[in-house]
Design an enzyme around this catalytic site. Structure first.
Site, PDB file in Angstrom:
ATOM      1  N   CYS A 164      -8.449 -16.614  13.976  1.00 29.39           N
ATOM      2  CA  CYS A 164      -8.929 -15.366  13.374  1.00 29.39           C
ATOM      3  C   CYS A 164      -8.492 -15.368  11.916  1.00 29.39           C
ATOM      4  O   CYS A 164      -8.488 -16.417  11.270  1.00 29.39           O
ATOM      5  CB  CYS A 164      -8.419 -14.155  14.145  1.00 29.39           C
ATOM      6  SG  CYS A 164      -6.620 -13.976  14.177  1.00 29.39           S
ATOM      7  N   GLY A 173       0.792  -1.223   0.000  1.00 32.92           N
ATOM      8  CA  GLY A 173       0.000   0.000   0.000  1.00 32.92           C
ATOM      9  C   GLY A 173       0.821   1.267   0.000  1.00 32.92           C
ATOM     10  O   GLY A 173       0.425   2.259  -0.617  1.00 32.92           O
ATOM     11  N   CYS A 218      -2.383  -4.250   8.797  1.00 34.43           N
ATOM     12  CA  CYS A 218      -3.564  -3.917   7.994  1.00 34.43           C
ATOM     13  C   CYS A 218      -4.495  -5.103   7.809  1.00 34.43           C
ATOM     14  O   CYS A 218      -5.711  -4.938   7.728  1.00 34.43           O
ATOM     15  CB  CYS A 218      -3.129  -3.385   6.625  1.00 34.43           C
ATOM     16  SG  CYS A 218      -2.356  -1.760   6.687  1.00 34.43           S
ATOM     17  N   ASP A 278       5.235  -3.133   6.972  1.00 34.01           N
ATOM     18  CA  ASP A 278       4.211  -3.021   8.017  1.00 34.01           C
ATOM     19  C   ASP A 278       4.572  -3.862   9.234  1.00 34.01           C
ATOM     20  O   ASP A 278       3.695  -4.314   9.965  1.00 34.01           O
ATOM     21  CB  ASP A 278       2.834  -3.433   7.485  1.00 34.01           C
ATOM     22  CG  ASP A 278       2.771  -4.898   7.063  1.00 34.01           C
ATOM     23  OD1 ASP A 278       3.826  -5.570   7.087  1.00 34.01           O
ATOM     24  OD2 ASP A 278       1.677  -5.382   6.721  1.00 34.01           O
ATOM     25  N   ASN A 279       5.871  -4.088   9.455  1.00 35.85           N
ATOM     26  CA  ASN A 279       6.271  -4.867  10.625  1.00 35.85           C
ATOM     27  C   ASN A 279       7.478  -4.223  11.293  1.00 35.85           C
ATOM     28  O   ASN A 279       8.322  -3.608  10.636  1.00 35.85           O
ATOM     29  CB  ASN A 279       6.567  -6.314  10.235  1.00 35.85           C
ATOM     30  CG  ASN A 279       7.783  -6.443   9.347  1.00 35.85           C
ATOM     31  OD1 ASN A 279       8.920  -6.529   9.818  1.00 35.85           O
ATOM     32  ND2 ASN A 279       7.568  -6.440   8.022  1.00 35.85           N
TER      33      ASN A 279
END
Length: 396
Positions: A354, A59, A206, A148-149
């Site tokens: 999940c 993204g 995300c 994103d980590n």
């Protein structure tokens, strides 16, 4: 700790062989930029001679790469090991529906070359690790963090400090984002802002938290803007400042971030080699004393086929449950779990899941704290179950 040391900085001409003057068609292509008195032909030539490494073709990396290519950056490296998934398409505009299943670096290269044939695109289909980060970072002039980590964020920051490359940082969370510039000569690094990583499981990515597709687009474009300013020497960069973006209220706010003299990376310089960042971001002292057991999808499938007595709890939201679920599971969204679980036998064999496993890990700790005797977390969640056991369950 790895013993690799930082490579000697090379002159720009040695790092980028595309250092020739602008061609006639390039002068026409970039005419609107060249007309800017702050840029001109000299600035556009600097952009052409520059190399930018973008870690992550998702993204953030998508808009950053597309605008840098359009602006005429001569060499763009895209580092990513993932393949395009349909869930990427609402925000990762480097990739198209026809690219689903393809390597992200390949679809990224095709998109960027279609935008600007004058750009050289390096498709780096490998994970950026402590073993290769110094060499990769040292081969470019600017690095953009599109990850994103937390392990990779600390890794890139340390590598950029060691090699001497500016790092353009960006992050998103639902409707909000952050942008800054780290590892400049006088500015702070990522460790100055976040000296220690957050407790494991306290920050969702995300995939679990969700994100409005345009928000990473906005943050990625701001990252591209900062990279171009650094390359061309324009304006004031965000070094020493953190830009906070609230898209719901459409508010932009900056706060100062000073270099920490005690920072082990850019301050005392005691970090002289790259470390194991997965271990750094998950130190044993920060983990709960009782570890949650895990179970692989194939093992759960065997238990179901054998008819063993188990309780399967799905802690996702109802809309996710409607997309696909594991047979015999009970829906208990994470926010309702304390009350919903009261009806269950504390001695039951419980398995929670999940989307990818982060929320269910938190749920497992809650159940153990509530007195349940055996709770296991499904590794990889419903996503891995779909890939390895039942492809009829839709992925998202």
């Amino acid at each position: 700790m790895h013993s690799s040391s930082a490579p000697d900085p090379q002159p720009l001409s040695a790092r980028n062989p595309l250092g020739e003057a602008l061609a006639g068609d390039e002068l026409a292509r970039y005419a609107r930029q060249i007309r800017l008195p702050q840029l001109g032909v000299e600035g556009q030539t600097a952009i052409k001679r520059a190399g930018v490494l973008i870690v992550g073709a998702g993204g953030l990396g998508s808009p950053a790469a597309m605008y840098l290519a359009a602006a005429g950056v001569g060499r763009i490296g895209i580092a990513d090991i993932d393949r395009v998934d349909v869930t990427n398409l609402h925000r990762q505009l480097l990739h198209h529906t026809a690219d689903v299943g393809a390597k992200k670096v390949d679809s990224a290269r095709a998109t960027l070359e279609a935008i600007n044939p004058h750009v050289r695109v390096d498709a780096i289909a490998e994970r950026v690790t402590s073993a290769n980060a110094l060499a990769l970072v040292g081969d470019y002039d600017v690095v953009i963090d599109g990850t994103d980590n937390f392990p990779t964020r600390y890794l890139l920051s340390d590598a950029c400090v060691l090699v001497g490359r500016p790092l353009v940082y960006g992050s998103v969370d639902r409707f909000e984002g952050q942008v800054s510039v780290f590892a400049t000569d006088a500015g702070p690094c990522y460790r100055c802002l976040f000296p220690t990583p957050p407790d494991p499981g306290t920050v969702q990515n995300c995939a679990d938290a969700g994100v409005l597709g345009v928000v990473p687009g906005l943050i990625g474009m701001l990252q591209a803007t900062e990279a171009l300013k650094i390359i061309a020497g324009l304006g004031d960069s965000l070094a020493g400042r953190l830009l906070l973006v609230d898209a719901l209220r459409m508010r932009f706010h900056t706060i100062g971030v000073e270099r920490d003299a005690a920072c082990p990376s850019c301050g005392t310089r005691e970090i002289d080699a790259l470390i194991d960042y997965d271990q750094f971001c998950s130190p044993p002292s920060m983990l709960p004393p009782q570890r949650v057991e895990t179970i692989l999808p194939q093992a759960l499938s065997r238990i179901l086929n054998d008819g063993e007595s188990i309780v399967i709890i799905d802690v996702r939201e109802p809309y996710e449950w409607d997309i696909g679920r594991i047979p015999t599971a009970r829906l208990m969204p994470l926010g309702t779990l304390p009350d919903a679980a009261r009806s269950l036998d504390r001695n039951a064999d419980v398995i929670v899941y999940c989307h990818h496993g982060a929320r269910s890990e938190s749920a497992a700790y809650e159940l153990l704290a509530a007195g349940f005797q055996r709770v296991r977390n499904l590794t990889g969640g419903i996503d891995r179950w779909s890939r390895e056991v039942d492809p009829r369950v839709r992925r998202y």
